[in-house]
Design an enzyme around this catalytic site. Sequence first.
Site, short mmCIF file in Angstrom:
data_model
loop_
_atom_site.label_atom_id
_atom_site.label_comp_id
_atom_site.label_asym_id
_atom_site.label_seq_id
_atom_site.Cartn_x
_atom_site.Cartn_y
_atom_site.Cartn_z
N ARG A 1 14.43 2.79 19.77
CA ARG A 1 14.29 2.83 21.21
C ARG A 1 13.06 2.02 21.63
O ARG A 1 12.01 2.08 20.97
CB ARG A 1 14.12 4.28 21.65
N THR B 1 25.70 -1.86 27.87
CA THR B 1 25.34 -1.49 26.51
C THR B 1 26.56 -1.77 25.67
O THR B 1 27.63 -2.05 26.19
CB THR B 1 25.00 0.02 26.50
N THR C 1 21.39 -1.75 23.35
CA THR C 1 21.39 -2.02 24.78
C THR C 1 20.18 -2.86 25.19
O THR C 1 19.19 -2.92 24.46
CB THR C 1 21.36 -0.67 25.54
N GLU D 1 19.71 -2.18 28.61
CA GLU D 1 19.77 -1.35 29.82
C GLU D 1 20.71 -1.98 30.86
O GLU D 1 21.89 -1.86 30.69
CB GLU D 1 18.38 -1.07 30.40
N GLU E 1 14.41 -1.26 29.88
CA GLU E 1 14.70 0.12 29.45
C GLU E 1 13.76 1.14 30.08
O GLU E 1 14.11 2.31 30.19
CB GLU E 1 14.62 0.19 27.92
N GLY F 1 27.69 3.04 28.71
CA GLY F 1 27.99 3.62 30.01
C GLY F 1 26.87 4.44 30.60
O GLY F 1 27.12 5.31 31.43
#
Length: 603
Positions: free
Chosen positions: A113, A413, A431, A433, A452, A501
């Site tokens: 992340r 994503t 992703t 974002e 993000e 999503g």
Amino acid sequence: MRARRGYRRVMRVTLAALALTASLALPAAAVAATAPPKQPTALGTGGAAATVDPVGTGAAIDTLRAGGNAIDAAVAAAAALGVVEPYSCGIGGGGFMTIYSARTGRVRTIDSRETAPTAMGPDSFTELTTFEQQRVSGMSVGVPGTVRGWALALRRFGTLPLARLLRPGIRAAQRGFVVDQAFFDQTDAAKAIFADFPATAALYLDPDGTPRDVGTVIRDPDLARTYRLLARRGPRVFYRGAVGRAIVRTVRRPPLRPGATRAVRPGLMTRADLGAYRARSRRPTRIAYHGLRIYGMAPPSSGGSTVGEALNILAALAGRAGTPLGGLPREQALHYYLEASRLSYADRNAFVGDPAFFAVPLRGLLSRSFAAERAALVGDRALTSPVAPGDPSDDPRPLPPTDQVAAARSGSTTHLTISDRFGNVVSYTFTIEQTGGNGMVVPGYGFLLNNELTDFTLNPDGSSTPGTANAVQGGRRPRSSIAPTIVLRGNRPRLALGSPGGATIITTVLQILVDRLDFGMSLPDAIAAPRASQRNVAATEAEPAFLAQQDIVDALQARGHAFTEVPEIGAATGIEFLGHGVTQAVAEPVRRGGGSAMVVRPR
Ligand code: GLU
């Protein structure tokens, strides 16, 4: 538009085939024949892959055929998707990978992340009151995690070097892909942003500032060069070398075109932030459901805890009804699905964030006793949202302040699911974002930066409330909804899946699990089934095909459910393990133009 997107994918493959046939000097008629057909399901042995695009799936299958394992194949596919799906993913972003290792029989996850630069704080977005101001800024850019995530996955589980796995991506960047109507439309929606950043405009816009025409080939030699640098010099060049320096320059001095009137807040990222970035290996979340073990992504993603809590609530409701969910009328089961999701979303919003900064009561959220408490609130009529969070904590200290801002935006994503002949499985969602991230291509390096950090919970004035689960703070990872899931029976994989999503990822994964495990739909049918998404808001979002089920919708409305139509929810991929090494790989048949599933040895 969706049909045209499918066309674009076929065209990409055809283009690759063209390059091949040109070099082999075959007649043009041979071109179509060499393009592998794009199909949403595939059955066979030897390993399987399902992604949104045949270039990604093909990179995975080629890697498996060359002797690589599922983790190798996932990295190869991801690098290729970073080229042909540049608005959805890439090395400028981050993600979460769930891995079943056949060697250990265990599931691990890798958290790559994006992370807030150290100097950020609760007021970093203050006075940025529109989402576009927050997004199109240097401030929204989290330290990208994807490259370190790939490296960690390969170090722990891979068998081939990163350099080898970047080759399909390098080829794709050199050859390019063909713009279709959907890519045109995505560019069109973002063209005012892209036009303000010369490196982005040069790649995705014509000189007059309009999107590149349908049929144009977009090549990205800068990205090919960046991948080659990575291949030669490894992740260091990204985190401590030239690529990192270029990222920091772009974030701190957003490369606006001269004369642009947009006010773009610079970010605070430093080279030290990049140098300090680490991907993390984390224990997955785990719950038992119908005698299966369902593994998901732990915080900072809310995917595993929210899917898990909702399934526990559903199990409690089925227990109360005295029959499995699949034995109930479909309408009643859907009512329970919506209510379980509503309640778990209230808890997710209040209690899930980066565990390094917030004491997430994960054990409580996933406990059966807490699920029973939440299930006790479900009656015959729909609850009124927003419902308050419960108390999942066995900690006597007072609960932290809650933030109940509904997560409504949906970004872009991609999810890929891969297995190999050794029995390893990878479920990986990554992703940047929003579609097109923060809009800034790093000049000279050919990839878009993420936005993000807009996944942190922001107040209407852009500020963030310290002490809440998902507050902005230096070094912190924003809460995600990403839910790469692996289901085991005993120690053996039974199912793996995930979806893009935004906040609907959780409900998409939940609905597919319920349709597959409770209603006995096949995985292709469960992935194709019409979707509805309830996230503790008044109106449940639903696809047109869901709303077309008149009897069911009437009955749900009679219970007090309200619906709002949205064109499309999610774009899942998954693999089902059918025993004796036979797998079924499944992608979307229609959503996002349909995805691509392949197996090493088709049956
Ligand atoms: N930023 C989202 C999340 O991590 C994923 C992007 C999207 O699909 O909206 O939950």
